[in-house]
Design an enzyme around this catalytic site. Structure first.
Site, PDB file in Angstrom:
ATOM      1  N   ARG A   1      14.805  14.852 -56.661  1.00  0.00           N
ATOM      2  CA  ARG A   1      15.136  15.130 -57.778  1.00  0.00           C
ATOM      3  C   ARG A   1      16.379  15.092 -56.945  1.00  0.00           C
ATOM      4  O   ARG A   1      17.105  15.611 -56.335  1.00  0.00           O
ATOM      5  CB  ARG A   1      14.664  16.383 -58.011  1.00  0.00           C
ATOM      6  CG  ARG A   1      15.585  17.769 -58.617  1.00  0.00           C
ATOM      7  CD  ARG A   1      14.673  19.195 -58.879  1.00  0.00           C
ATOM      8  NE  ARG A   1      15.851  19.861 -59.773  1.00  0.00           N
ATOM      9  CZ  ARG A   1      16.336  20.687 -59.677  1.00  0.00           C
ATOM     10  NH1 ARG A   1      17.212  19.965 -58.482  1.00  0.00           N
ATOM     11  NH2 ARG A   1      16.786  20.638 -60.519  1.00  0.00           N
TER      12      ARG A   1
ATOM     13  N   LYS B   1      21.631  20.242 -50.586  1.00  0.00           N
ATOM     14  CA  LYS B   1      21.562  21.794 -50.401  1.00  0.00           C
ATOM     15  C   LYS B   1      22.003  22.724 -48.698  1.00  0.00           C
ATOM     16  O   LYS B   1      22.537  21.165 -48.101  1.00  0.00           O
ATOM     17  CB  LYS B   1      20.260  21.743 -50.307  1.00  0.00           C
ATOM     18  CG  LYS B   1      19.730  21.930 -51.599  1.00  0.00           C
ATOM     19  CD  LYS B   1      18.242  22.000 -51.743  1.00  0.00           C
ATOM     20  CE  LYS B   1      18.092  21.904 -53.259  1.00  0.00           C
ATOM     21  NZ  LYS B   1      16.586  22.451 -53.998  1.00  0.00           N
TER      22      LYS B   1
HETATM   23  N1  HH2 Z   1      15.874  22.886 -56.722  1.00  0.00           N
HETATM   24  C1  HH2 Z   1      16.598  23.348 -57.517  1.00  0.00           C
HETATM   25  C2  HH2 Z   1      16.441  23.656 -58.750  1.00  0.00           C
HETATM   26  N2  HH2 Z   1      15.449  22.926 -59.373  1.00  0.00           N
HETATM   27  N3  HH2 Z   1      13.019  21.898 -58.826  1.00  0.00           N
HETATM   28  C3  HH2 Z   1      12.368  21.791 -57.895  1.00  0.00           C
HETATM   29  N4  HH2 Z   1      10.866  21.378 -58.546  1.00  0.00           N
HETATM   30  N5  HH2 Z   1      12.671  21.578 -56.857  1.00  0.00           N
HETATM   31  C4  HH2 Z   1      14.007  22.025 -56.296  1.00  0.00           C
HETATM   32  O1  HH2 Z   1      14.546  21.744 -55.095  1.00  0.00           O
HETATM   33  C5  HH2 Z   1      15.082  22.120 -57.104  1.00  0.00           C
HETATM   34  C6  HH2 Z   1      14.614  23.071 -58.685  1.00  0.00           C
HETATM   35  C7  HH2 Z   1      18.373  24.060 -57.587  1.00  0.00           C
HETATM   36  O2  HH2 Z   1      19.158  23.007 -57.214  1.00  0.00           O
HETATM   37  P1  HH2 Z   1      20.146  22.800 -58.555  1.00  0.00           P
HETATM   38  O3  HH2 Z   1      19.578  23.000 -60.092  1.00  0.00           O
HETATM   39  O4  HH2 Z   1      21.529  21.601 -58.511  1.00  0.00           O
HETATM   40  O5  HH2 Z   1      21.235  24.229 -59.035  1.00  0.00           O
HETATM   41  P2  HH2 Z   1      20.950  25.636 -59.624  1.00  0.00           P
HETATM   42  O6  HH2 Z   1      19.553  25.975 -59.330  1.00  0.00           O
HETATM   43  O7  HH2 Z   1      22.193  26.971 -58.543  1.00  0.00           O
HETATM   44  O8  HH2 Z   1      21.399  25.051 -60.775  1.00  0.00           O
END
Ligand code: HH2
Length: 288
Positions: A267, A233
Protein backbone atom coordinates in the site's frame (compact mmCIF):
# COMPACT_ATOMS: atom_id res chain seq x y z
CA UNK A 1 6.00 -4.97 -16.03
CA UNK A 2 2.88 -4.05 -14.08
CA UNK A 3 -0.27 -3.33 -16.01
CA UNK A 4 -3.16 -1.15 -14.97
CA UNK A 5 -6.16 -3.25 -14.12
CA UNK A 6 -9.26 -1.92 -15.81
CA UNK A 7 -11.59 -4.83 -15.25
CA UNK A 8 -14.91 -3.17 -14.61
CA UNK A 9 -16.49 -6.53 -13.81
CA UNK A 10 -14.63 -6.33 -10.48
CA UNK A 11 -17.24 -3.88 -9.30
CA UNK A 12 -20.19 -5.93 -10.53
CA UNK A 13 -22.63 -6.90 -7.80
CA UNK A 14 -22.54 -10.46 -6.53
CA UNK A 15 -20.53 -11.90 -3.71
CA UNK A 16 -18.98 -14.77 -5.63
CA UNK A 17 -17.84 -12.53 -8.45
CA UNK A 18 -16.20 -10.06 -6.04
CA UNK A 19 -14.34 -12.84 -4.25
CA UNK A 20 -13.33 -14.43 -7.55
CA UNK A 21 -11.92 -11.12 -8.68
CA UNK A 22 -9.75 -10.80 -5.58
CA UNK A 23 -8.47 -14.29 -6.20
CA UNK A 24 -7.76 -13.42 -9.82
CA UNK A 25 -5.96 -10.21 -8.85
CA UNK A 26 -3.87 -12.10 -6.31
CA UNK A 27 -3.11 -14.84 -8.83
CA UNK A 28 -1.10 -12.40 -10.93
CA UNK A 29 2.52 -13.37 -11.00
CA UNK A 30 3.65 -10.21 -9.26
CA UNK A 31 2.83 -8.31 -6.10
CA UNK A 32 -0.10 -5.91 -6.31
CA UNK A 33 0.28 -2.18 -5.78
CA UNK A 34 -2.47 -0.41 -3.82
CA UNK A 35 -2.39 3.36 -4.34
CA UNK A 36 -3.44 5.59 -1.42
CA UNK A 37 -5.98 8.37 -1.91
CA UNK A 38 -6.52 10.44 1.25
CA UNK A 39 -9.52 12.76 0.98
CA UNK A 40 -8.65 14.32 4.32
CA UNK A 41 -7.31 17.57 5.77
CA UNK A 42 -5.01 15.82 8.25
CA UNK A 43 -3.40 12.63 6.90
CA UNK A 44 0.11 12.30 8.26
CA UNK A 45 1.92 12.66 4.93
CA UNK A 46 -0.44 14.36 2.48
CA UNK A 47 -3.26 15.84 4.57
CA UNK A 48 -5.12 18.62 2.75
CA UNK A 49 -3.65 17.91 -0.69
CA UNK A 50 -6.65 15.95 -2.00
CA UNK A 51 -9.53 17.21 0.13
CA UNK A 52 -11.07 19.14 -2.76
CA UNK A 53 -12.95 16.66 -4.98
CA UNK A 54 -11.40 17.80 -8.31
CA UNK A 55 -7.89 17.39 -6.86
CA UNK A 56 -8.77 13.99 -5.42
CA UNK A 57 -10.09 12.81 -8.77
CA UNK A 58 -6.96 14.02 -10.60
CA UNK A 59 -4.85 12.13 -8.07
CA UNK A 60 -6.94 8.97 -8.54
CA UNK A 61 -6.42 9.20 -12.31
CA UNK A 62 -2.72 9.58 -11.69
CA UNK A 63 -2.61 6.52 -9.41
CA UNK A 64 -4.46 4.50 -12.08
CA UNK A 65 -2.22 5.74 -14.91
CA UNK A 66 0.89 4.91 -12.89
CA UNK A 67 -0.21 1.29 -12.52
CA UNK A 68 -2.16 0.98 -9.26
CA UNK A 69 -3.97 -2.37 -9.11
CA UNK A 70 -6.27 -1.10 -6.36
CA UNK A 71 -7.08 2.43 -5.18
CA UNK A 72 -7.55 2.71 -1.41
CA UNK A 73 -9.70 5.71 -0.61
CA UNK A 74 -10.08 7.09 2.89
CA UNK A 75 -11.81 10.18 4.27
CA UNK A 76 -10.77 9.94 7.92
CA UNK A 77 -7.13 9.97 8.88
CA UNK A 78 -6.28 6.91 10.95
CA UNK A 79 -3.32 8.86 12.37
CA UNK A 80 -0.95 6.03 13.10
CA UNK A 81 1.05 8.49 15.22
CA UNK A 82 -1.77 9.80 17.41
CA UNK A 83 -3.68 13.07 17.46
CA UNK A 84 -6.61 11.67 15.52
CA UNK A 85 -9.53 14.03 15.11
CA UNK A 86 -12.49 11.75 14.71
CA UNK A 87 -14.82 12.55 11.87
CA UNK A 88 -18.60 12.13 11.98
CA UNK A 89 -20.31 9.62 9.74
CA UNK A 90 -21.95 12.46 7.81
CA UNK A 91 -18.68 14.32 7.30
CA UNK A 92 -16.85 11.17 6.17
CA UNK A 93 -19.60 10.42 3.63
CA UNK A 94 -19.71 14.07 2.53
CA UNK A 95 -15.98 14.02 1.75
CA UNK A 96 -16.41 10.85 -0.28
CA UNK A 97 -19.71 11.65 -2.00
CA UNK A 98 -18.34 13.36 -5.10
CA UNK A 99 -15.03 11.54 -5.24
CA UNK A 100 -15.92 7.87 -4.79
CA UNK A 101 -18.21 7.44 -7.83
CA UNK A 102 -15.63 9.16 -10.06
CA UNK A 103 -12.87 6.90 -8.74
CA UNK A 104 -15.00 3.78 -9.21
CA UNK A 105 -15.67 4.91 -12.80
CA UNK A 106 -11.93 4.66 -13.55
CA UNK A 107 -12.36 0.88 -13.57
CA UNK A 108 -9.60 0.15 -11.05
CA UNK A 109 -10.83 -1.87 -8.04
CA UNK A 110 -11.49 0.47 -5.10
CA UNK A 111 -11.07 -0.32 -1.42
CA UNK A 112 -12.70 1.79 1.27
CA UNK A 113 -10.46 2.62 4.23
CA UNK A 114 -12.89 3.27 7.07
CA UNK A 115 -13.57 2.37 10.68
CA UNK A 116 -17.32 2.81 10.31
CA UNK A 117 -19.61 0.02 9.13
CA UNK A 118 -22.21 2.44 7.68
CA UNK A 119 -19.51 4.17 5.61
CA UNK A 120 -18.26 0.79 4.38
CA UNK A 121 -21.80 -0.31 3.45
CA UNK A 122 -22.50 2.95 1.61
CA UNK A 123 -19.15 2.81 -0.23
CA UNK A 124 -19.78 -0.79 -1.31
CA UNK A 125 -23.14 0.30 -2.69
CA UNK A 126 -21.32 3.06 -4.61
CA UNK A 127 -19.07 0.43 -6.23
CA UNK A 128 -16.13 -0.03 -3.88
CA UNK A 129 -15.25 -3.73 -3.78
CA UNK A 130 -12.88 -4.19 -0.82
CA UNK A 131 -13.16 -3.08 2.82
CA UNK A 132 -9.96 -1.94 4.51
CA UNK A 133 -10.44 -1.99 8.29
CA UNK A 134 -7.47 -0.72 10.29
CA UNK A 135 -8.97 -2.29 13.41
CA UNK A 136 -9.40 -5.73 11.84
CA UNK A 137 -13.20 -6.06 12.47
CA UNK A 138 -12.58 -5.41 16.18
CA UNK A 139 -13.73 -1.76 16.47
CA UNK A 140 -17.17 -1.37 14.89
CA UNK A 141 -19.23 -4.39 15.96
CA UNK A 142 -21.26 -4.14 12.75
CA UNK A 143 -18.32 -4.22 10.33
CA UNK A 144 -18.11 -8.02 10.03
CA UNK A 145 -21.83 -8.25 9.23
CA UNK A 146 -21.53 -5.59 6.51
CA UNK A 147 -18.56 -7.39 4.97
CA UNK A 148 -20.33 -10.78 5.14
CA UNK A 149 -23.58 -9.47 3.68
CA UNK A 150 -21.83 -7.82 0.75
CA UNK A 151 -19.61 -10.84 0.18
CA UNK A 152 -16.72 -8.46 -0.21
CA UNK A 153 -13.02 -9.03 0.43
CA UNK A 154 -11.69 -7.45 3.61
CA UNK A 155 -8.27 -6.31 4.79
CA UNK A 156 -7.78 -7.14 8.46
CA UNK A 157 -5.10 -4.85 9.87
CA UNK A 158 -3.42 -5.24 13.27
CA UNK A 159 -3.68 -2.27 15.58
CA UNK A 160 -3.08 -1.33 19.23
CA UNK A 161 -4.09 1.73 21.24
CA UNK A 162 -0.49 2.29 22.31
CA UNK A 163 2.88 0.81 21.54
CA UNK A 164 4.43 -1.42 24.17
CA UNK A 165 8.15 -1.82 23.51
CA UNK A 166 8.50 -4.93 25.68
CA UNK A 167 5.93 -7.19 24.02
CA UNK A 168 6.69 -9.78 21.35
CA UNK A 169 5.07 -7.91 18.48
CA UNK A 170 5.04 -10.93 16.19
CA UNK A 171 3.02 -12.93 18.73
CA UNK A 172 0.76 -9.93 19.44
CA UNK A 173 -0.06 -9.55 15.74
CA UNK A 174 -0.72 -13.29 15.45
CA UNK A 175 -3.10 -13.23 18.45
CA UNK A 176 -4.92 -10.21 16.98
CA UNK A 177 -5.27 -11.96 13.59
CA UNK A 178 -6.67 -15.03 15.36
CA UNK A 179 -9.32 -12.89 17.13
CA UNK A 180 -10.24 -11.12 13.89
CA UNK A 181 -10.48 -14.41 12.01
CA UNK A 182 -12.81 -15.77 14.70
CA UNK A 183 -15.04 -12.70 14.32
CA UNK A 184 -14.95 -13.13 10.54
CA UNK A 185 -15.81 -16.84 10.73
CA UNK A 186 -18.71 -16.13 13.11
CA UNK A 187 -20.10 -13.53 10.75
CA UNK A 188 -19.81 -15.90 7.80
CA UNK A 189 -16.97 -14.17 5.94
CA UNK A 190 -15.29 -16.71 3.68
CA UNK A 191 -11.61 -17.19 4.43
CA UNK A 192 -10.60 -16.68 0.80
CA UNK A 193 -11.91 -13.12 1.04
CA UNK A 194 -9.46 -12.10 3.76
CA UNK A 195 -6.13 -10.30 3.50
CA UNK A 196 -3.95 -9.81 6.62
CA UNK A 197 -1.88 -6.72 7.36
CA UNK A 198 0.50 -6.23 10.32
CA UNK A 199 -0.28 -2.48 10.40
CA UNK A 200 3.14 -0.91 10.06
CA UNK A 201 3.39 2.08 12.43
CA UNK A 202 0.12 1.42 14.25
CA UNK A 203 0.71 0.93 18.00
CA UNK A 204 4.28 -0.14 17.30
CA UNK A 205 7.71 1.23 18.02
CA UNK A 206 9.98 1.81 15.04
CA UNK A 207 11.89 -1.36 15.98
CA UNK A 208 8.64 -3.34 16.04
CA UNK A 209 7.63 -1.99 12.62
CA UNK A 210 11.01 -3.07 11.25
CA UNK A 211 10.60 -6.49 12.89
CA UNK A 212 7.16 -6.92 11.30
CA UNK A 213 8.64 -6.42 7.83
CA UNK A 214 11.70 -8.56 8.58
CA UNK A 215 9.64 -11.43 10.03
CA UNK A 216 6.61 -11.36 7.74
CA UNK A 217 7.00 -15.08 7.13
CA UNK A 218 5.97 -15.69 10.76
CA UNK A 219 2.32 -15.21 9.72
CA UNK A 220 2.53 -17.49 6.69
CA UNK A 221 0.86 -20.21 8.73
CA UNK A 222 -2.47 -18.36 8.46
CA UNK A 223 -2.35 -19.26 4.76
CA UNK A 224 -3.69 -15.84 3.73
CA UNK A 225 -2.27 -13.08 1.53
CA UNK A 226 -0.41 -10.35 3.41
CA UNK A 227 -0.50 -6.62 2.72
CA UNK A 228 2.22 -4.25 3.91
CA UNK A 229 1.77 -0.48 4.10
CA UNK A 230 5.12 1.08 4.99
CA UNK A 231 4.78 4.15 2.80
CA UNK A 232 6.36 7.29 4.31
CA UNK A 233 5.94 5.93 7.83
CA UNK A 234 7.84 7.13 10.85
CA UNK A 235 10.03 4.06 11.31
CA UNK A 236 11.89 5.30 8.21
CA UNK A 237 12.68 8.52 10.08
CA UNK A 238 14.01 6.43 12.97
CA UNK A 239 16.55 4.91 10.57
CA UNK A 240 17.30 8.03 8.52
CA UNK A 241 15.89 11.30 9.93
CA UNK A 242 13.52 12.68 7.29
CA UNK A 243 10.15 14.37 6.82
CA UNK A 244 7.27 12.23 5.43
CA UNK A 245 7.63 13.72 1.93
CA UNK A 246 11.32 12.75 1.93
CA UNK A 247 10.78 9.06 2.69
CA UNK A 248 10.45 7.61 -0.81
CA UNK A 249 13.78 5.78 -0.65
CA UNK A 250 12.93 4.20 2.68
CA UNK A 251 9.43 3.31 1.49
CA UNK A 252 10.81 1.54 -1.59
CA UNK A 253 13.38 -0.36 0.49
CA UNK A 254 10.69 -1.45 2.94
CA UNK A 255 8.26 -2.60 0.26
CA UNK A 256 10.94 -4.49 -1.67
CA UNK A 257 11.93 -6.27 1.55
CA UNK A 258 8.27 -6.98 2.32
CA UNK A 259 7.73 -8.55 -1.10
CA UNK A 260 10.93 -10.56 -0.75
CA UNK A 261 9.47 -11.85 2.54
CA UNK A 262 6.15 -12.82 0.98
CA UNK A 263 3.88 -9.72 0.86
CA UNK A 264 1.23 -10.05 -1.86
CA UNK A 265 0.12 -6.39 -1.79
CA UNK A 266 1.92 -3.16 -0.92
CA UNK A 267 0.00 0.00 0.00
CA UNK A 268 1.83 3.10 -1.26
CA UNK A 269 1.52 6.82 -1.92
CA UNK A 270 4.12 6.76 -4.74
CA UNK A 271 2.77 4.30 -7.27
CA UNK A 272 5.05 4.94 -10.28
CA UNK A 273 8.26 4.61 -8.30
CA UNK A 274 6.99 1.48 -6.55
CA UNK A 275 5.84 -0.19 -9.78
CA UNK A 276 9.26 0.50 -11.29
CA UNK A 277 11.17 -0.76 -8.23
CA UNK A 278 9.11 -3.97 -8.06
CA UNK A 279 9.50 -4.60 -11.80
CA UNK A 280 13.28 -4.21 -11.64
CA UNK A 281 13.55 -6.41 -8.53
CA UNK A 282 11.48 -9.08 -10.30
CA UNK A 283 13.66 -8.85 -13.44
CA UNK A 284 16.78 -9.31 -11.31
CA UNK A 285 15.22 -12.34 -9.62
CA UNK A 286 14.44 -13.84 -13.03
CA UNK A 287 18.03 -13.26 -14.16
CA UNK A 288 19.48 -15.35 -11.28
N1 HH2 B 1 -1.85 2.85 6.85
C1 HH2 B 1 -2.54 4.01 6.89
C2 HH2 B 1 -3.92 4.03 6.62
N2 HH2 B 1 -4.57 2.89 6.30
N3 HH2 B 1 -4.54 0.57 5.88
C3 HH2 B 1 -3.88 -0.58 5.82
N4 HH2 B 1 -4.51 -1.71 5.50
N5 HH2 B 1 -2.53 -0.66 6.10
C4 HH2 B 1 -1.81 0.44 6.45
O1 HH2 B 1 -0.59 0.32 6.72
C5 HH2 B 1 -2.50 1.70 6.52
C6 HH2 B 1 -3.89 1.72 6.23
C7 HH2 B 1 -1.83 5.28 7.20
O2 HH2 B 1 -1.41 5.94 6.02
P1 HH2 B 1 -2.22 7.15 5.37
O3 HH2 B 1 -3.54 6.67 4.88
O4 HH2 B 1 -1.39 7.83 4.36
O5 HH2 B 1 -2.36 8.15 6.59
P2 HH2 B 1 -3.61 8.67 7.40
O6 HH2 B 1 -4.17 7.49 8.13
O7 HH2 B 1 -3.03 9.71 8.32
O8 HH2 B 1 -4.61 9.22 6.43
Amino acid sequence: MATTLTDSAFSAPGAARKADKLARLLAKERPLVMGVLNVTPDSFSDGGRFLEPPLAIVQARRLAAEGADIIDIGAESTRPYGGAVSVSLEEERRRLAEVLPAVVALGVPVSIDTLKAPVAAWALECGATIVNDVWGLQRDPDMARVVAEHGTPVIIMHNRETADPVIDIIADVAAFFTRSLDIAAHAGIARERIVLDPGIGFGKTAEQSLACIARLAAWRSFGLPILVGASRKRFIHAVVPSEPAERLGGSLAAHLAAVENGAAIVRVHDVAATVQALAVAAAIRRAR
